[in-house]
Design a protein around this motif. Sequence first.
Motif, PDB file in Angstrom:
ATOM      1  N   GLN A  18      57.684   6.324  60.131  1.00 41.95           N
ATOM      2  CA  GLN A  18      58.246   4.976  60.214  1.00 41.95           C
ATOM      3  C   GLN A  18      57.463   3.997  59.353  1.00 41.95           C
ATOM      4  O   GLN A  18      57.990   2.976  58.934  1.00 41.95           O
ATOM      5  CB  GLN A  18      58.262   4.503  61.659  1.00 41.95           C
ATOM      6  N   GLN A  19      56.199   4.294  59.094  1.00 44.78           N
ATOM      7  CA  GLN A  19      55.360   3.443  58.244  1.00 44.78           C
ATOM      8  C   GLN A  19      55.302   3.972  56.811  1.00 44.78           C
ATOM      9  O   GLN A  19      54.428   3.590  56.043  1.00 44.78           O
ATOM     10  CB  GLN A  19      53.948   3.372  58.825  1.00 44.78           C
ATOM     11  N   ASN A  20      56.195   4.893  56.484  1.00 50.91           N
ATOM     12  CA  ASN A  20      56.294   5.471  55.142  1.00 50.91           C
ATOM     13  C   ASN A  20      55.043   6.273  54.776  1.00 50.91           C
ATOM     14  O   ASN A  20      54.550   6.206  53.652  1.00 50.91           O
ATOM     15  CB  ASN A  20      56.580   4.393  54.107  1.00 50.91           C
ATOM     16  N   GLN A  21      54.507   7.031  55.763  1.00 57.36           N
ATOM     17  CA  GLN A  21      53.352   7.884  55.545  1.00 57.36           C
ATOM     18  C   GLN A  21      53.728   9.317  55.886  1.00 57.36           C
ATOM     19  O   GLN A  21      54.336   9.568  56.919  1.00 57.36           O
ATOM     20  CB  GLN A  21      52.173   7.424  56.403  1.00 57.36           C
ATOM     21  N   TYR A  22      53.349  10.253  55.028  1.00 54.20           N
ATOM     22  CA  TYR A  22      53.713  11.657  55.185  1.00 54.20           C
ATOM     23  C   TYR A  22      52.447  12.499  55.300  1.00 54.20           C
ATOM     24  O   TYR A  22      51.477  12.270  54.585  1.00 54.20           O
ATOM     25  CB  TYR A  22      54.541  12.120  53.978  1.00 54.20           C
ATOM     26  N   THR A  23      52.473  13.476  56.201  1.00 56.42           N
ATOM     27  CA  THR A  23      51.294  14.286  56.497  1.00 56.42           C
ATOM     28  C   THR A  23      51.498  15.698  55.973  1.00 56.42           C
ATOM     29  O   THR A  23      52.523  16.325  56.248  1.00 56.42           O
ATOM     30  CB  THR A  23      51.043  14.322  58.021  1.00 56.42           C
ATOM     31  N   PHE A  24      50.509  16.216  55.240  1.00 55.13           N
ATOM     32  CA  PHE A  24      50.560  17.554  54.672  1.00 55.13           C
ATOM     33  C   PHE A  24      49.285  18.308  55.019  1.00 55.13           C
ATOM     34  O   PHE A  24      48.205  17.724  55.056  1.00 55.13           O
ATOM     35  CB  PHE A  24      50.665  17.500  53.141  1.00 55.13           C
ATOM     36  N   GLN A  25      49.418  19.610  55.240  1.00 49.03           N
ATOM     37  CA  GLN A  25      48.248  20.475  55.339  1.00 49.03           C
ATOM     38  C   GLN A  25      48.044  21.061  53.949  1.00 49.03           C
ATOM     39  O   GLN A  25      48.957  21.626  53.365  1.00 49.03           O
ATOM     40  CB  GLN A  25      48.474  21.586  56.355  1.00 49.03           C
ATOM     41  N   VAL A  26      46.835  20.909  53.414  1.00 45.41           N
ATOM     42  CA  VAL A  26      46.574  21.290  52.030  1.00 45.41           C
ATOM     43  C   VAL A  26      45.362  22.206  51.955  1.00 45.41           C
ATOM     44  O   VAL A  26      44.650  22.407  52.933  1.00 45.41           O
ATOM     45  CB  VAL A  26      46.346  20.044  51.137  1.00 45.41           C
ATOM     46  N   ASP A  27      45.125  22.739  50.767  1.00 49.65           N
ATOM     47  CA  ASP A  27      43.954  23.560  50.516  1.00 49.65           C
ATOM     48  C   ASP A  27      42.702  22.696  50.646  1.00 49.65           C
ATOM     49  O   ASP A  27      42.704  21.525  50.266  1.00 49.65           O
ATOM     50  CB  ASP A  27      44.049  24.160  49.115  1.00 49.65           C
ATOM     51  N   SER A  28      41.637  23.263  51.168  1.00 53.93           N
ATOM     52  CA  SER A  28      40.432  22.477  51.434  1.00 53.93           C
ATOM     53  C   SER A  28      39.730  22.011  50.165  1.00 53.93           C
ATOM     54  O   SER A  28      38.913  21.093  50.208  1.00 53.93           O
ATOM     55  CB  SER A  28      39.459  23.275  52.297  1.00 53.93           C
ATOM     56  N   LYS A  29      40.050  22.586  49.021  1.00 52.34           N
ATOM     57  CA  LYS A  29      39.413  22.197  47.763  1.00 52.34           C
ATOM     58  C   LYS A  29      40.204  21.130  47.009  1.00 52.34           C
ATOM     59  O   LYS A  29      39.752  20.644  45.980  1.00 52.34           O
ATOM     60  CB  LYS A  29      39.249  23.421  46.874  1.00 52.34           C
ATOM     61  N   LEU A  30      41.353  20.746  47.511  1.00 53.19           N
ATOM     62  CA  LEU A  30      42.204  19.775  46.849  1.00 53.19           C
ATOM     63  C   LEU A  30      41.626  18.367  46.999  1.00 53.19           C
ATOM     64  O   LEU A  30      41.173  17.989  48.071  1.00 53.19           O
ATOM     65  CB  LEU A  30      43.606  19.819  47.455  1.00 53.19           C
ATOM     66  N   THR A  31      41.644  17.599  45.917  1.00 56.46           N
ATOM     67  CA  THR A  31      41.136  16.231  45.964  1.00 56.46           C
ATOM     68  C   THR A  31      42.296  15.254  46.179  1.00 56.46           C
ATOM     69  O   THR A  31      43.463  15.611  46.018  1.00 56.46           O
ATOM     70  CB  THR A  31      40.409  15.862  44.660  1.00 56.46           C
ATOM     71  N   LYS A  32      41.936  14.023  46.511  1.00 56.29           N
ATOM     72  CA  LYS A  32      42.960  12.999  46.739  1.00 56.29           C
ATOM     73  C   LYS A  32      43.747  12.706  45.462  1.00 56.29           C
ATOM     74  O   LYS A  32      44.954  12.520  45.499  1.00 56.29           O
ATOM     75  CB  LYS A  32      42.311  11.706  47.235  1.00 56.29           C
ATOM     76  N   THR A  33      43.060  12.671  44.343  1.00 59.36           N
ATOM     77  CA  THR A  33      43.712  12.376  43.068  1.00 59.36           C
ATOM     78  C   THR A  33      44.700  13.471  42.688  1.00 59.36           C
ATOM     79  O   THR A  33      45.807  13.188  42.225  1.00 59.36           O
ATOM     80  CB  THR A  33      42.662  12.204  41.958  1.00 59.36           C
ATOM     81  N   GLU A  34      44.318  14.739  42.882  1.00 57.37           N
ATOM     82  CA  GLU A  34      45.224  15.848  42.578  1.00 57.37           C
ATOM     83  C   GLU A  34      46.461  15.793  43.463  1.00 57.37           C
ATOM     84  O   GLU A  34      47.581  16.001  42.989  1.00 57.37           O
ATOM     85  CB  GLU A  34      44.510  17.186  42.776  1.00 57.37           C
ATOM     86  N   MET A  35      46.273  15.496  44.743  1.00 53.24           N
ATOM     87  CA  MET A  35      47.409  15.412  45.655  1.00 53.24           C
ATOM     88  C   MET A  35      48.320  14.253  45.278  1.00 53.24           C
ATOM     89  O   MET A  35      49.540  14.390  45.282  1.00 53.24           O
ATOM     90  CB  MET A  35      46.900  15.248  47.095  1.00 53.24           C
ATOM     91  N   LYS A  36      47.738  13.114  44.945  1.00 54.28           N
ATOM     92  CA  LYS A  36      48.522  11.946  44.549  1.00 54.28           C
ATOM     93  C   LYS A  36      49.359  12.255  43.310  1.00 54.28           C
ATOM     94  O   LYS A  36      50.558  11.972  43.274  1.00 54.28           O
ATOM     95  CB  LYS A  36      47.599  10.763  44.278  1.00 54.28           C
ATOM     96  N   ASN A  37      48.741  12.855  42.304  1.00 56.75           N
ATOM     97  CA  ASN A  37      49.468  13.179  41.071  1.00 56.75           C
ATOM     98  C   ASN A  37      50.584  14.180  41.330  1.00 56.75           C
ATOM     99  O   ASN A  37      51.682  14.047  40.780  1.00 56.75           O
ATOM    100  CB  ASN A  37      48.504  13.716  40.012  1.00 56.75           C
ATOM    101  N   TRP A  38      50.331  15.167  42.167  1.00 53.46           N
ATOM    102  CA  TRP A  38      51.345  16.174  42.446  1.00 53.46           C
ATOM    103  C   TRP A  38      52.528  15.570  43.200  1.00 53.46           C
ATOM    104  O   TRP A  38      53.679  15.840  42.865  1.00 53.46           O
ATOM    105  CB  TRP A  38      50.755  17.335  43.255  1.00 53.46           C
ATOM    106  N   ILE A  39      52.266  14.738  44.200  1.00 58.27           N
ATOM    107  CA  ILE A  39      53.340  14.102  44.977  1.00 58.27           C
ATOM    108  C   ILE A  39      54.184  13.215  44.067  1.00 58.27           C
ATOM    109  O   ILE A  39      55.414  13.231  44.134  1.00 58.27           O
ATOM    110  CB  ILE A  39      52.761  13.281  46.150  1.00 58.27           C
TER     111      ILE A  39
END
Length: 93
Positions: A18-39
Amino acid sequence: MDKSKNQVVTEKSIRLLQQNQYTFQVDSKLTKTEMKNWIEQFFDVKVEGTNSSRIANKSGRKVSKLNLNSTSRKKMIVRLKRNSFIPLFLSQA
């Protein structure tokens, strides 16, 4: 991308939708920047911010004398800009 494992569906993650936030389970080595770029590339949306947290393994039984209590799971909450959304639940009628 095989680093993003799956979407987390819990009561809290549904409230965060409802607040436009999505939750993902990711690899433990993934960084915030990599996740942001991929999304942004995969879903063609603009990401406003990301939060990440490591989830500790449950320490139930010991397999050996060594206690291998490493954090192997990571959860990321991605906050999108207004008027952006990710179609998580598609109807298959």
